[in-house]
Motif scaffolding. Structure first.
Motif: not given
Length: 400
Positions: A208-213, A244-260
């Motif tokens: 995996l990349p080092v960057s969390r995003r 990665l902790a689930g809530p911390s995902l929202y520091h990088h993306f607003a939601g699942k559709s934003a990740i898509l």
């Protein structure tokens, strides 16, 4: 007798009406975005009335795919003087049912594995007469190469019938049959050697990349490809991104559709960036087109499963964000279309774009291994079939 409601008779074709409505709803909105109530409303009945015919949405999807296969079976079963006449008949039938391939490509994964195998077997039995006709026309070809040719021809027909809206229908049928016949006349390449594996490379360690995003994007892309967008939750993506902790995902993306959206944009930007190299180093359109073709084949083999899964999930992207993704797709196809038009000035305005879509469809079809064919195509075979569809010279023609 005043106030007595007249007795209504249920139409005899009610089940077929439901299948037709479901097919259109699944095609335009995607399986997960359509409810039984939506289909019932399109037919003009209630949800409970629909359940008298089908036990649920999955059973209805299965029925729509069976219906699509069976309705396309007639031209394969008919009497034909030769291969060209059979290709003409199949092209005509597919023009009449232009969007059946979308359901097969995008929605088949929503059925249980047993039903998927059953449908593939049904489809292969349906198209067997065309396979036999190609083998009879080219008796020198190996059985494997006949299979590859058959798959390429049907990919061209499915794509061109779907995108032929801007072209006169009779001209579209003729162009489909012409390209199909040219594919059937293509020379067989030597089987893949040790230096060129027939199968795409299989990821092993998945560093995996080092960057969390970036780790989130890598995890989400893999999971969307394996399970489908709707079956993946934010916690799944977080777990796949090195715990990665689930809530911390929202520091990088607003939601699942934003990740898509980010994953889709990443794929398309990579394709456009690679295409820019083909344009920069070419001296004429044909040379650039050949470079673009090789680039697309390489990307499709290395990342094709993820790309296809992501692009099939575009129906889950919010409309305001979907427009930007569609624009990038359009830009990529437009660049190819300009190269085909420059290389083949004899083609009329809509035809180069049809050939581009057909070439992309052939590449995506041949790089897949559905588990029911003898073997997947090698990279050199996919490039050769793509060249044939686009009208580029083969290496043997170039030397001549």
């Amino acid at each position: 007798m005043t106030g007595t409601r007249p007795k209504t008779t249920r139409p005899r074709d009610r089940k077929q009406q439901i299948i037709a409505a479901a097919s259109e709803q699944f095609r335009t909105s995607g399986f997960h975005n359509v409810g039984i109530s939506d289909i019932a409303q399109a037919v003009g009945i209630s949800g409970p009335a629909l359940y008298r015919h089908f036990r649920g949405k999955q059973e209805l999807l299965y029925a729509t795919l069976v219906d699509a296969i069976d309705k396309n079976a007639d031209p394969f079963r008919g009497e034909h003087a030769g291969l060209r006449e059979l290709l003409d008949a199949v092209a005509t039938a597919m023009m009449e049912r232009r969007h059946a391939g979308v359901l097969w490509e995008r929605e088949l994964t929503h059925l249980p594995q047993e039903q998927r195998h059953e449908l593939r077997a049904r489809y292969i039995a349906t198209i067997e007469p065309l396979r036999s006709a190609i083998a009879a026309f080219r008796p020198e070809l190996s059985a494997d190469f006949v299979d590859l040719t058959l798959r390429a021809v049907l990919a061209v027909f499915a794509s061109m019938s779907q995108h032929a809206g801007k072209l006169d229908e009779s001209r579209a049928r003729l162009l489909m049959a012409d390209v199909g016949m040219t594919l059937c006349e293509s020379p067989e390449l030597p089987p893949p050697g040790a230096s060129e594996p027939a199968r795409p490379p299989v990821p092993r360690g998945r560093l995996l990349p080092v960057s969390r995003r970036e780790a989130v994007l890598a995890s989400a892309t893999r999971l969307f490809a394996e399970r489908g967008y709707e079956a993946v939750g934010m916690e799944d993506i977080a777990t796949g991104a090195a715990g990665l902790a689930g809530p911390s995902l929202y520091h990088h993306f607003a939601g699942k559709s934003a990740i898509l959206v980010a994953a889709l944009t990443r794929c398309l930007e990579a394709m456009l960036f690679d295409l820019s190299s083909a344009l920069e180093y070419a001296e004429e359109p044909g040379q650039a087109l050949d470079g673009a073709l090789r680039s697309f084949v390489r990307i499709s083999i290395e990342h094709g499963a993820a790309m296809s899964a992501l692009l099939n999930e575009i129906v889950n992207v919010p409309p305001e964000e979907r427009q930007n993704v569609r624009r990038m797709q359009h830009d990529y196809v437009t660049e190819w279309t300009a190269l085909v038009a420059g290389h083949r000035p004899e083609l009329s305005a809509p035809e180069p774009e049809l050939l581009v879509h057909a070439a992309h469809s052939v590449i995506n079809t041949l790089r897949r291994d559905g588990g029911v064919w003898n073997r997947p195509a090698s990279q050199s075979e996919i490039v050769a079939f793509g060249r044939t569809v686009l009208g580029l010279p083969t290496p043997a023609q170039s030397k001549g």
